[in-house]
Every structure is written in C-alpha cells, then in structure tokens.
Design an enzyme around this catalytic site. Structure first.
Site, PDB file in Angstrom:
ATOM      1  N   ASN A 389       4.532  32.405   5.506  1.00 50.14           N
ATOM      2  CA  ASN A 389       4.486  32.349   7.058  1.00 50.14           C
ATOM      3  C   ASN A 389       3.215  32.753   7.694  1.00 50.14           C
ATOM      4  OD1 ASN A 389       5.029  32.184   9.679  1.00 50.14           O
ATOM      5  ND2 ASN A 389       7.007  33.296   9.163  1.00 50.14           N
ATOM      6  N   ASP A 390       2.600  33.900   7.844  1.00 48.67           N
ATOM      7  CA  ASP A 390       1.408  34.183   8.670  1.00 48.67           C
ATOM      8  C   ASP A 390       0.034  33.514   8.001  1.00 48.67           C
ATOM      9  OD1 ASP A 390       2.997  35.433  10.516  1.00 48.67           O
ATOM     10  OD2 ASP A 390       2.676  37.507   9.389  1.00 48.67           O
ATOM     11  N   VAL A 391       0.129  33.358   6.483  1.00 43.25           N
ATOM     12  CA  VAL A 391      -1.124  33.238   5.958  1.00 43.25           C
ATOM     13  C   VAL A 391      -1.363  31.261   6.002  1.00 43.25           C
ATOM     14  CG1 VAL A 391      -0.963  34.968   4.294  1.00 43.25           C
ATOM     15  CG2 VAL A 391       0.236  32.474   3.672  1.00 43.25           C
TER      16      VAL A 391
END
Lengths: 463, 103
Positions: A389-391
């Site tokens: 997700n964040d990456v």
C-alpha cells in the site's frame, strides 16, 4: 599464551582456520550466487573451533559443558528448523539475545571470581559484560514485540533521562570494579542488574516497525561484546569473529535504516515507529475506486508483454505467495515477461520479502529492488499490487503535507494498467489514503489475497 | 597476546567486516544479518573455557547458563540461516529442480 606444547598450538591453528572460514563464509553470503555455500563454510569454522576447545589446557567440568551444549543446541535446532519463514525476524532476535547473554555470562564468571586480571582486562570484561547484558534483555524485548507477546510501547516523559541515569549507574559500578576500588560480588551484581534493566528500558518504547533496525544494532553489539570477552580470555577466534560481526553489523544497521528512510538516532530516541497519530494528515484525493472482475484481469495479463508484481507483507499474511508464483509460471508459459518489484520495507525487515518469495519457489533473478525496477514500470502493461500500500503511494513524491512524503516508492502508477488486490475499501496500515487507487489507469480487484489470485489463475487458464 | 597485537587484530578485523559486506544487495540483508548472528555464536568457545575453569557453585551455574545460551546462538543461527539461503535459487537451477519435482 603460556606454553607451546602441542594441544595449545593445535588450538591456536584451529582458531586461525576458523577465522579464515568465517570471513570467507560472510564474503560468500553477500552474493546470492554463493550465499548457500557461505553458511556451510562458516558452519565448518564453528565445528573446528568448538572441537578444538575441548582440548583447551586445564579444562574441567566436561560433563556440565556437554550437557549444556546438548540442551541448548537441541532446543535451538528444533526451533530453528520449525519456525515459519514469516517469523524469522524474531528468531534472529532471540538467538542474538542468547549470544549477548553468553558474553555477559563469561564476564560474570570472570568478575565474580575476581583477581588475576589486569586493569585493562577487567575494564574490557566490564564493558563486554555491560554490552552483552543490554543486548540480551533488549533482544528478548524485540523478540516479544515481533512475536506479539508485548503489544504496547511503554512511553512516558523523561524516559530518555531515566535511561541515561541507569546507564550512569551501570558505568559507576563498572568503574568501581575495573579500578579495583570495590570489586565485591554486590557491585558486580549491581552492574549486571542495571545493564539488563537498561536493555529493557531502551527497547520497550520502540515500535514494531522499527524493530529490524534495533535487532541489527543488537546483533552488532553482541559481536562487540564477544570481541571484548575474547580479549579477556586471550582468544583470537572470538576477537576476530566478534569484531568482524561488530563492524559488519554496524554497516548493515545503517544500510537498513537508510532503506527504511530512517536515521538510527531517530529510531532509538524518537520513540515512534507505530506510525500512529499521522493518520489525519494528507490531502484530499479526487476520483473514484473502479472495481474489476478477475476474468478481465486474467485476459489483460495473459496478453500482456510485461507484468510487474508488487508484493507486500499483506501477501505473506494471506499466505498467497505460492499461488502468486503459480500465476507467474502460467504467465511465463504464455510468453509474458514477469518481474517482482520489492520495496526495501516490504516484509518485516529489509530482504525478508525475498526470503518469503524464495520459499514459494520464485527464482531470485526475477526479483528486482527499487533502483533496478523503477524505470521499468513505464514499459509494463500491468502492475499487480498485492498486499502493498504505502510503498506505491504517489503522494510520497508530491504531497509535502503527507507523513510519508520523501519516502522512496515504487513507480507502479507509471504502468499502463494497475491492478490492486485488496480485501476491501479503506486506508492502509498507516492510515494514509492511497492516491494510486484513484488513478484513471487503476482497477481494484476486491477479495482475500489467496482467493483473488486463485481466481486469476483460473482466468488465465481459461484464456 | 600483548595489548598492542590485540589492538592490531581488532583494527584489521573491523576493516575486514566492513569491506566484506560493503556491496551486499538488499535482497540478502535478512540472511546476512542471520549469518553474522551465527558467526558471533563463536562466543560458545569462550563460554566453554569459562565453565571449564569455574570452581565455585555460583561460577559453575553462570558458566552453565553461558554455554547453554551460546550453543543456542550458534546452532539456532546456523539452522535459520541455512534454511533461508537454501531457498535462494536462480531460474536455471529452478528449471532443473522443477523438472525433477513434477509428477
């Protein structure tokens, strides 16, 4: 080194051989082609040194030594063979803590015995004992946190000051012992009690996400403690192996911290890593989430030239990595070029995702890290995001108000089509909305990771 | 061993450790950390010497715990590192092994 009769000489030569095997082993472990043989070299070195030590002049208590080796070795062997690959990070912490505890135990035996040590030796025994004890209790806390035994991060005002106070107390005890002013058993006990307490209080406030860096640091510290106790015992194998690990571990700690976009000081003293509180931040995201059916994705991938898969820890939690590899093999049979893009913080520690993929059978030459793969997304027909997700959140590139601003990300948004496998709607682990999900070229494939990939396999087979 | 010789060993070993892993790729960070964790399991020989020279019950007890922990470090470190590295295979090796494994 007292005498030059054969047993002592044999031991010295054995330790020399061990040092050579360790260094060659570590060297080989730093390339994927030779890594497997590296651990065998190092293992041979350990066997040579251990066997030679049984012939150490003046040794007694053989039954006790053998019983301890057998018990410790058997438990560790069984636990090490059985542990799931997802739980490897905490096992490394546990074994590392045991090494630190052993170094502290050597110091304790020498210091409780007292006498016969020069000032230098006593100082090194004290410093090695302190570091070893900190590494022991700190690593056990790290193990407990990653294993889920300790869920809270204990934080309160003046915590750093209290840690400093404990450290100062341990140093005072150590100075009393080393200078010979008061080396009574009570002061020695005080030194070890305070050192153990310091390891606890240093590690408790650090959040789970930062644990890999902490474990790596304790690994380096244990190496140093071993080297210092090696000086005390006049044991060259311990000095060399301990120092090599101390410096290699320090470098590795820095590399890991950099890969995670954190500085070491930040990890140790700022006391976060739970990424809480930041959730509210981040600009508004425009657009809508556009769902897609697995059958459509199957067709899209089967006729693609190039597919890049971006796995995250969510994939490992869903135990979907075997299915993902099955899907990849099908695509490869269809003539599709498949690559895996691994972000440094995918998994529980840098490199952990590679281990999880390797376990599923993915060859390492299909796996690329951030620097290698980022330019390739533009030529990819499909980027499949599973459990990450964040990456892959583009706000890290352009939204200064976002808590993840500045973190290097995988450029999945540059692919012609982006498919995101996700359990449901809602923000990720850090609570930050992912702008990638709302892009025009992104489609959402909702469902459990393993089930969704199984559907994709069926869809590709049906093509 | 004299103090200055020990210092030379310390300095050269520190450089060696730094150089040996300076170019390690991220994909090997976890196995390499585990591998270096195994290497400091050499503390086992020191723990054996400490227990081997222990006389009082207190020294023997601490020495026993030391050897127990050190053996755990060495054996456990080897077991997990070997398991991880065993799985790292290239496409070529995988093809050969896969053909053999298919029913």
């Amino acid at each position: 080194m007292p005498d030059y009769f054969s047993a002592a000489a044999l031991i010295q030569v054995s330790y020399l051989v061990t040092a050579f095997l360790f260094i060659m082993g570590l060297k080989r472990m730093s390339s994927p082609v030779t890594a497997r043989s590296g651990i065998l070299w190092a293992g041979a070195g350990m066997v040579v040194a251990t066997l030679a030590t049984f012939f150490y002049p003046g040794m007694t208590n053989y039954p006790l030594i053998i019983i301890a080796v057998v018990i410790g070795g058997t438990i560790a062997w069984i636990s090490g063979r059985r542990v799931a690959m997802t739980n490897i990070p905490q096992m490394i912490a546990l074994y590392n803590g045991m090494g630190g505890g052993a170094a502290a135990a050597i110091a304790a035996v020498e210091l409780y015995r007292g006498g016969g040590m020069s000032g230098t030796e006593a100082t090194l025994a004290v410093v090695g004992g302190l570091i070893g004890a900190v590494s022991f209790s700190g690593s056990l806390i790290a193990f407990g946190k990653l294993q889920g035994l300790i869920r809270k991060s204990l934080r309160f005002g003046g915590q750093q000051f209290l840690n400093l106070l404990i450290l100062a107390g341990a140093i005072v005890c150590g100075a009393l012992i080393a200078s010979g002013i008061n080396a009574s058993p009570m002061v020695v006990t005080g030194l070890f009690a305070l050192s153990l307490l310091l390891g606890l209080s240093m590690t408790l406030p650090i959040g789970g996400a930062d644990m890999p860096v902490v474990i790596s640091l304790y690994n380096a510290l244990t190496g140093l403690a071993v080297a210092f106790e090696g000086f005390v015992l006049g044991n060259a194998a311990m000095i060399i192996a301990g120092t090599v690990v101390g410096s290699a571990g320090t470098l590795l700690t820095q590399l890991m911290a950099r890969a995670m976009n954190r500085s070491l000081a930040n990890v140790l003293f700022s006391g976060f890593g739970d990424t809480g509180g930041a959730a509210a931040a981040g600009g508004t995201v425009s657009g809508s989430l556009k769902p897609i059916e697995a059958s459509d994705v199957g067709v899209m991938m089967a006729f693609a030239q190039k597919v890049i898969i971006v796995p995250g820890y969510g994939m490992a939690v869903a135990q979907a990595q075997h299915k993902v590899w099955e899907l990849c093999q099908l695509l490869i049979d269809h003539g599709v070029t498949v690559r895996f893009a691994i972000h440094p913080v995918a998994g529980r520690m840098p490199g952990h995702m590679n281990v999880l993929l390797a376990e599923a059978g993915v060859p390492y030459d299909l796996i690329a890290d951030l620097d290698e793969i980022n330019s390739e997304f533009e030529t990819a027909d499909v980027a499949l995001i599973i459990g990450a997700n964040d990456v892959v959140n583009p706000v890290a590139r352009n939204d200064k108000s976002s808590p993840i601003y500045g973190m290097p990300i995988l450029n999945a948004d540059k692919a012609k089509n982006v498919i995101v496998i996700k359990r449901g709607q809602g923000a990720g682990f850090s609570g930050i909305e992912n702008a990638l999900f709302y892009l025009d070229n992104t489609r959402m494939l909702y469902g459990d990771g393993q089930a969704a990939v199984a559907q994709l396999i069926a869809a590709v087979k049906a093509v | 061993m004299t103090g200055i010789v020990a210092l030379y060993i310390f300095m050269l070993a520190a450089f060696t450790g730094y150089e040996v892993i300076a170019k390690v790729p991220v994909i090997l960070h976890t196995p390499l950390m585990s591998g270096s964790n195994f290497v400091h399991g050499i503390v086992l020989v020191g723990a054996m010497v400490a227990l081997g020279s222990a006389t009082s019950p207190l020294e023997k007890s601490i020495g026993f715990i030391g050897v127990l922990l050190a053996a755990g470090n060495a054996v456990g470190g080897y077991a997990v590192t070997e398991r991880m590295l065993e799985m790292f295979k290239s496409s070529g090796a995988r093809g050969a092994a896969g053909a053999k494994g298919k029913h």
